[in-house]
Scaffold this active site. Structure first.
Site, short mmCIF file in Angstrom:
data_model
loop_
_atom_site.label_atom_id
_atom_site.label_comp_id
_atom_site.label_asym_id
_atom_site.label_seq_id
_atom_site.Cartn_x
_atom_site.Cartn_y
_atom_site.Cartn_z
CE1 TYR A 190 45.08 46.56 37.67
CE2 TYR A 190 44.70 44.19 37.85
CZ TYR A 190 45.17 45.28 37.14
OH TYR A 190 45.72 45.10 35.91
CD GLU A 208 45.14 48.21 34.56
OE1 GLU A 208 46.08 47.44 34.78
OE2 GLU A 208 45.30 49.42 34.29
#
Ligand code: GDP
Ligand code: MN
Length: 383
Positions: free
Chosen positions: A101, A189
């Protein structure tokens, strides 16, 4: 402004962030043709602005044309958390060794940019933050100094990414920061950022929120305007030229001026209610604008009462009141309504409102009192 995954990936690509080759399709035939061109296996991905598409069945791998057709048919038109899938993104499927992530956002409190990296990617990051906050490495970035390759390496090491991924991940982070700053985003993101078995690191998903305040220096953002997802009421309001944002509550709000509309939402909250929307009708309050606003709000079945909060300025109280009276004659309102009219010629305006006052249409000169009544008429405070 939120981008779809495919737009986000195209945005990433401009800054050199590696993404898989692919294309968008809005019909099953297009999706199959695209798959044939890309070569199998492909992954077919629902384009909706909501997370958890994978779990909802909106992301499928296809090994041949038959499977591509089957999955595209199932995904196009699918409803994912209230979002109907109108397009799919088809890309060459990746082999995945690890899922990570990475993101950059603005931390207003710290007056800095915030980088977050985790070795626990591919899952809901909020869940990781709740269960195992130490699994997310964070770094505040001074916007005046920027983000260096050294910081990228340090962050990757702290997050515990695998050694084979370190170089590639640090490179992606540096590019992602450029995308965030030069691309004028509020959020970038990548979840998951993947490591392939042959040691490459690339973005498998993209979430990009652009900063609308920067639109003036991005004429190229025009291409995104048509794809912004609006709900039915937001579309209706947009067409009528009203500033409307749907919220989750039960008190419909109409106010003139964004500041007053926000204060009205606050006051409704303060007395125990929950606003169903933010609606700014702007400077004037003609019968037509008022009728349009009432129409938009009364199409929301969650609305149990309406609070009209108008401050007469250039538009005088009697004009506002006449507008409300005429609008009430045009639109059939089934829920009770409280009107607070103040400002220029408010007394004359309130006099005019008397003709429509009843148990269901109430005029109150005081904002707090009007909010209390609107909440009470909606059936009281929400538990
Ligand atoms: P989200 O569920 O809406 O966040 O959609 P993502 O794009 O993040 O995809 C969800 C999951 O699908 C990923 O975490 C992967 O596990 C899987 N996935 C997506 N693309 C591929 C791919 O190209 N190959 C493989 N093997 N899995 C994929
Ligand atoms: Mn994802």
């Amino acid at each position: 402004m939120d981008l779809f995954e495919y737009q986000g990936k195209q945005y990433f690509a401009r800054f050199g962030i590696p993404v898989s080759p692919g294309g968008v399709a809005s019909t099953v035939d297009e999706a199959v043709a695209l798959s044939e061109r890309l070569g199998y296996p492909v992954v077919i991905k629902a384009q909706v602005q909501v997370g958890g598409r994978g779990k909802a069945g909106g992301i499928k791998l296809a090994a041949d044309a038959g499977e591509a057709r089957e999955h595209a048919s199932a995904i196009l038109g699918m409803d994912i958390k209230g979002h109907v899938v109108r397009a799919v993104w088809v890309e060459r499927a990746s082999d995945i060794a690890k899922e990570y992530y990475a993101s950059f956002t603005l931390d207003r409190g710290a007056k800095a940019h915030l980088a977050m990296v985790s070795a626990r990617g591919g899952v809901d990051i909020e869940q990781v933050a709740a269960e195992d906050p130490a699994a997310i490495a964070r770094l505040h970035v001074d916007p005046f100094l920027g983000f260096s390759p050294e910081q990228a390496h340090e962050l990757v090491a702290r997050a515990g990414l695998d050694d084979e991924a370190a170089e590639g991940a640090a490179d992606v982070l540096v590019k992602l920061y450029r995308c965030f700053v030069e691309g004028d985003a509020d959020l970038v993101e990548v979840n998951p950022l993947v490591l392939t078995p042959d040691g490459r690191v690339h973005a498998l998903d993209a979430k990009v929120t652009l900063d609308d305040n920067a639109a003036f220096r991005h004429p190229e953002w025009e291409e995104f305007a048509g794809t912004v997802e609006l709900d039915e009421r937001e579309r209706m309001a947009r067409k009528m030229g009203l500033q409307y944002v749907g919220l989750d509550g039960f008190v419909g709000i109409i106010a003139n001026g964004a500041g007053l509309a926000m204060s009205t939402c606050d006051v409704v909250n303060q007395v125990g209610g929950m606003p169903a929307n933010f609606l700014d009708i702007g400077g004037g309050a003609s019968a037509e604008v008022m009728a349009n606003a009432l129409e938009v709000i009364s199409s929301d079945t969650n609305v149990r009462s309406i609070f009209v909060n108008i401050f007469g300025g250039i538009t005088r109280g009697e004009e506002v009141a006449n507008g409300i009276v005429t609008a009430l004659g045009r639109v059939d309102i089934t829920v009770p309504m409280v009107i607070r009219l103040d400002g220029t010629n408010a007394a004359q305006g309130r006099e005019i409102l008397r003709s429509v006052e009843s148990g269901k249409v109430i005029s109150s000169p005081n904002m707090m009192d009007a909010a209390r009544r609107a909440v009470a008429l909606a059936g009281g405070v929400q538990k």
